[in-house]
Design an enzyme around this catalytic site. Structure first.
Site, mmCIF file in Angstrom:
data_model
loop_
_atom_site.group_PDB
_atom_site.id
_atom_site.type_symbol
_atom_site.label_atom_id
_atom_site.label_comp_id
_atom_site.label_asym_id
_atom_site.label_seq_id
_atom_site.Cartn_x
_atom_site.Cartn_y
_atom_site.Cartn_z
ATOM 1 N N GLN A 179 0.816 -1.228 0.000
ATOM 2 C CA GLN A 179 0.000 0.000 0.000
ATOM 3 C C GLN A 179 0.845 1.271 0.000
ATOM 4 O O GLN A 179 0.303 2.374 -0.047
ATOM 5 C CB GLN A 179 -0.940 0.016 1.216
ATOM 6 C CG GLN A 179 -2.025 -1.033 1.155
ATOM 7 C CD GLN A 179 -3.106 -0.746 0.105
ATOM 8 O OE1 GLN A 179 -3.191 0.352 -0.456
ATOM 9 N NE2 GLN A 179 -3.932 -1.749 -0.175
ATOM 10 N N GLY A 200 1.168 -5.146 -8.229
ATOM 11 C CA GLY A 200 0.832 -4.314 -9.391
ATOM 12 C C GLY A 200 -0.517 -3.635 -9.319
ATOM 13 O O GLY A 200 -0.671 -2.481 -9.702
ATOM 14 N N HIS A 201 -1.528 -4.354 -8.785
ATOM 15 C CA HIS A 201 -2.887 -3.840 -8.980
ATOM 16 C C HIS A 201 -3.257 -2.683 -8.069
ATOM 17 O O HIS A 201 -4.356 -2.142 -8.163
ATOM 18 C CB HIS A 201 -3.923 -4.973 -8.909
ATOM 19 C CG HIS A 201 -4.182 -5.557 -7.560
ATOM 20 N ND1 HIS A 201 -5.369 -5.363 -6.898
ATOM 21 C CD2 HIS A 201 -3.437 -6.349 -6.770
ATOM 22 C CE1 HIS A 201 -5.340 -6.029 -5.754
ATOM 23 N NE2 HIS A 201 -4.187 -6.635 -5.655
ATOM 24 N N THR A 236 7.463 -19.871 -15.698
ATOM 25 C CA THR A 236 7.683 -19.030 -16.880
ATOM 26 C C THR A 236 7.161 -17.626 -16.592
ATOM 27 O O THR A 236 6.051 -17.463 -16.090
ATOM 28 C CB THR A 236 6.953 -19.645 -18.103
ATOM 29 O OG1 THR A 236 7.450 -20.970 -18.255
ATOM 30 C CG2 THR A 236 7.196 -18.846 -19.364
ATOM 31 N N CYS A 324 -10.177 -7.615 1.339
ATOM 32 C CA CYS A 324 -9.762 -8.999 1.549
ATOM 33 C C CYS A 324 -10.573 -9.677 2.636
ATOM 34 O O CYS A 324 -10.698 -10.885 2.640
ATOM 35 C CB CYS A 324 -8.297 -9.051 1.906
ATOM 36 S SG CYS A 324 -7.332 -7.992 0.858
#
Ligand code: PLP
Length: 386
Positions: A179, A200-201, A236, A324
């Site tokens: 955050q 990232g989000h 990957t 969450c």
């Protein structure tokens, strides 16, 4: 539904169109595997490293010290598991009562396999007492895991001081900066942390990509075994999402946090307007040291879940706690730790983002005033019946 006012940017953010455009070629034409030896795949390594560079610059760190993960939660768990495995004889960990679920659940697991965990308390403003931290350190403490910024009330914790204390006592320090990253300036060299997690989000990149800063990879233990990321994280590489995270970091770097200053002014303006127009409010958190976009605000006698639903009927989206744990319908552990008077002052969390405008804030405040009035009249009628 086209019209909406999204005020829940600590839960997640919209993918920026520049970020999306940077990602698209890697979802279409450039679908090679970066581990391939031929150029169609191999050249993607360079793109991944450009993204790594941007993140490193935003953290004032070295690109080789950053690995990509699938999310902030994975970064958190990876850091904790690595730290405990590099100190197998030390069985004590210190964290706080206000961490994210990914930390709390890892701690529960570690307790179940014999670790002792100290959960530091916070005061009513959500502040930590560093003397309590000093008193909690034991000979067998292997790790401090303390968040940099709280997702619900926005508090920013003094990680530099905490890292100093940790190292004076030969303890590793991890900080969950999910955050904080992109909202406040972070300098890993100055902070001197051993591990730092990002996601990232929360910064207008997509969900499902994170990164972990690792100060000393020679002592690192992988969570997911494999050869990628210099043998530190198998799997990957998620090339398009890595490119997206790199681009979102670049946008913040180019803007030099000016957008965050604007967001902070808008948040302060919003709070002032609310204070001017609505009585008996309470703002949670450390008002001297908060992330610039967050406001956890309660209106006496108004239930946050009812308020949230009424706001939703105007297509205004806020949250009543962290996204969450809102599904669990439990009181927020952060607010409980702050000893909040939730019967009288249950807060909604408003978290602004880079696309919110003053017009949206004005519209929100206008609706808020009328909704609070309605809910307070309803509350007053119920009380007068009994
Ligand atoms: N840590 C904090 C403080 C968060 O707010 C969140 C997400 O809400 C996470 C970790 C988890 O990040 P992710 O959703 O990328 O797993």
């Amino acid at each position: 539904m086209n019209f909406k006012i999204y005020l829940d940017n600590n839960a997640t953010t919209k993918v920026d169109s520049e970020v999306l455009n940077a990602m698209l070629p890697y979802l279409k034409e450039e679908y090679g595997n970066p581990s391939s030896t031929y150029s169609f795949g191999r050249k993607l390594k360079e793109e991944i490293n450009k993204a790594r560079n941007n993140i490193a610059r935003l953290l004032n760190g070295n690109p080789k010290d950053i690995i990509f993960t699938s999310c902030g939660s994975e970064s958190n768990v990876t850091a904790i598991m690595s730290a405990i495995r590099s100190n197998p004889n030390k069985k004590h960990i210190i964290t706080t009562k206000v961490e994210h679920a990914s930390i709390m659940e890892t701690m529960k697991y570690l307790e179940s396999i014999g670790y002792a965990v100290t959960y530091l308390s916070v005061d009513k403003y959500g502040k930590l007492d560093l003397n309590e931290l000093k008193r909690s350190i034991k000979n067998d403490t292997c790790l401090l895991s303390i968040m940099m910024a709280n997702n619900e009330i926005g508090n920013i914790y003094p990680i530099k001081e905490i890292a100093l204390l940790a190292h004076e006592n030969n303890i590793l320090i991890h900080t969950d900066a999910v955050q904080a990253f992109g909202k406040i300036k972070i300098d890993v060299k100055d902070l001197d942390v051993d591990f730092l997690s990002i996601s990232g989000h929360k910064i207008n990149a997509p969900k499902g990509i994170g990164a972990l800063y690792i100060k000393d990879s020679s002592k690192f233990n992988s969570l997911i075994f494999g050869h990628q990321e210099n043998n530190r994280r198998g799997g990957t590489e998620n090339v398009p999402y890595i490119i997206g995270l790199g681009k979102a970091s670049e946008l913040i770097l180019n803007d030099n946090f000016n957008k965050e200053k604007e967001i902070e002014s808008l948040r302060n303006y919003m709070e002032e307007e609310i204070k001017k127009n609505i009585d008996d409010i309470y703002i949670y958190g450390d008002l001297e040291s908060r992330t610039p976009n967050t406001s956890s605000i309660a209106f006496k006698g108004v239930k946050a879940d009812e308020l949230m639903l009424l706001l939703e009927s105007f297509n205004i989206f806020v949250s009543t706690g962290s996204a969450c744990n809102s599904e669990l319908a439990l009181p927020s552990h952060v607010l409980v730790a702050c000893n909040a008077d939730l019967d009288n002052y249950s807060p909604i969390r408003i978290s602004l983002g880079r696309y919110n405008t003053k017009e949206e804030v004005d519209f929100f405040v206008k609706r808020l005033i009328s909704v609070i009035e309605r809910l307070r009249i309803k509350q007053w009628m119920i009380l007068s019946i009994y």
